[in-house]
Design an enzyme around this catalytic site. Sequence first.
Site, short mmCIF file in Angstrom:
data_model
loop_
_atom_site.label_atom_id
_atom_site.label_comp_id
_atom_site.label_asym_id
_atom_site.label_seq_id
_atom_site.Cartn_x
_atom_site.Cartn_y
_atom_site.Cartn_z
N ASP A 1 17.88 85.27 -26.64
CA ASP A 1 18.08 86.71 -26.49
C ASP A 1 17.19 87.50 -27.45
O ASP A 1 16.83 87.02 -28.52
CB ASP A 1 19.56 87.04 -26.76
N ASN B 1 14.25 89.29 -26.42
CA ASN B 1 12.84 89.47 -26.03
C ASN B 1 12.49 90.94 -25.85
O ASN B 1 11.44 91.40 -26.29
CB ASN B 1 12.55 88.75 -24.71
N HIS C 1 9.09 88.68 -23.13
CA HIS C 1 9.40 87.43 -22.42
C HIS C 1 8.26 86.43 -22.59
O HIS C 1 8.48 85.24 -22.77
CB HIS C 1 9.66 87.71 -20.94
N TRP D 1 19.79 89.25 -12.09
CA TRP D 1 19.19 89.85 -10.89
C TRP D 1 19.34 91.37 -10.91
O TRP D 1 18.66 92.08 -10.17
CB TRP D 1 19.84 89.30 -9.61
N LEU E 1 14.11 63.61 -24.99
CA LEU E 1 14.90 64.83 -24.83
C LEU E 1 15.09 65.21 -23.36
O LEU E 1 14.13 65.22 -22.59
CB LEU E 1 14.18 65.99 -25.55
N ARG F 1 22.81 81.57 -30.72
CA ARG F 1 22.44 82.84 -30.11
C ARG F 1 21.71 83.70 -31.12
O ARG F 1 22.31 84.20 -32.08
CB ARG F 1 23.64 83.60 -29.58
N SER G 1 28.23 85.49 -22.99
CA SER G 1 27.51 85.95 -21.79
C SER G 1 27.54 84.95 -20.63
O SER G 1 26.50 84.65 -20.03
CB SER G 1 26.05 86.29 -22.15
C1 FPP Z 1 16.97 87.72 -23.00
O1 FPP Z 1 16.24 88.74 -23.66
C2 FPP Z 1 16.06 86.84 -22.33
C3 FPP Z 1 16.06 86.59 -20.98
C4 FPP Z 1 16.99 87.23 -20.06
C5 FPP Z 1 15.09 85.68 -20.39
C6 FPP Z 1 14.63 84.52 -21.22
C7 FPP Z 1 13.38 84.03 -20.62
C8 FPP Z 1 12.30 83.59 -21.28
C9 FPP Z 1 12.26 83.40 -22.72
C10 FPP Z 1 11.02 83.27 -20.56
C11 FPP Z 1 11.06 82.67 -19.18
C12 FPP Z 1 11.73 81.37 -19.09
C13 FPP Z 1 11.14 80.16 -18.99
C14 FPP Z 1 12.00 78.95 -18.89
C15 FPP Z 1 9.69 79.94 -19.00
P1 FPP Z 1 16.49 90.23 -23.21
O2 FPP Z 1 15.45 90.61 -22.23
O3 FPP Z 1 17.89 90.39 -22.71
O4 FPP Z 1 16.29 90.96 -24.57
P2 FPP Z 1 17.01 92.31 -25.04
O5 FPP Z 1 18.47 92.00 -25.13
O6 FPP Z 1 16.39 92.57 -26.36
O7 FPP Z 1 16.69 93.35 -24.01
#
Ligand code: FPP
Length: 253
Positions: A32, A34, A49, A81, A143, A200, A208
Amino acid sequence: MFFKKNRPSVEENILSKIDKNKLPAHIAIIMDGNGRWAKKKNMPRTMGHRAGVETIREIVKACSKLGIKYLTLYAFSTENWKRPSDEVSVLMNLLVEYLRGEVNELHKNNVVVRAIGDIGGLPQICQDELKRAYEKTKNNSGLKLNLALNYGGRDEIKKAVKAIVSDVSEGKVAIGDIDEKLISSYLYTSDMPDPDLIIRPSGEYRISNFLLWQIAYAELWFSDVYWPDFKPDNLYQAIVDFQNRDRRFGGIK
Ligand code: FPP
């Protein structure tokens, strides 16, 4: 005489505190932060991401080297989604890019690439790449990397209930046979141990909808660091803290 270059790094220091005989068998991570990482840097969320994928590379490598048996990464939930369609597309493309770019390295490192979730609901190209990665790596003995994709804990339990009811109505299962072990055997994770440690990052304190059944006795570990900034030394610290916890599983010592 004092030679600075011989001093162990912060990472080596934490690593040396890990008891290799008491490793968590299964670590699960809610990746979480990104979006907030990108916002802090005035970048579009999608850059967060992309940076998050770099962290995946490092953490998978660290777990693999350490001898962790199972690592489950929450990459896309059944609720994700709801995000704008261009963000969803970027996430799906990143998955394809990651699998294409990384599968040889993962194979070389003896990693098995698997997916849990409603995989049939993903774009065909993602399904194809996941299948290809699994076929290439399925005989590896290191792994087991589980990518949780289109995954929801409640959705998983709902599917298990439907499958059990269907098997009961066809006479394959007797109602008296329904116990916790049988329910576990109907989940995506049927052939793995329950997670010992849930991590987390990003300063949120929620589950979540992640692995709801399986985390009954998991140790929870939270960090304020956003996922793109999460480094192997954060992982090692989580493991050290885990090893200092007193797990009683409802009993007494
Ligand atoms: C949560 O951060 C992250 C996600 C919903 C997606 C995680 C995906 C990746 C790291 C990359 C793609 C996956 C692979 C397996 C290559 P957020 O967007 O909810 O962050 P925020 O809470 O700060 O908005």
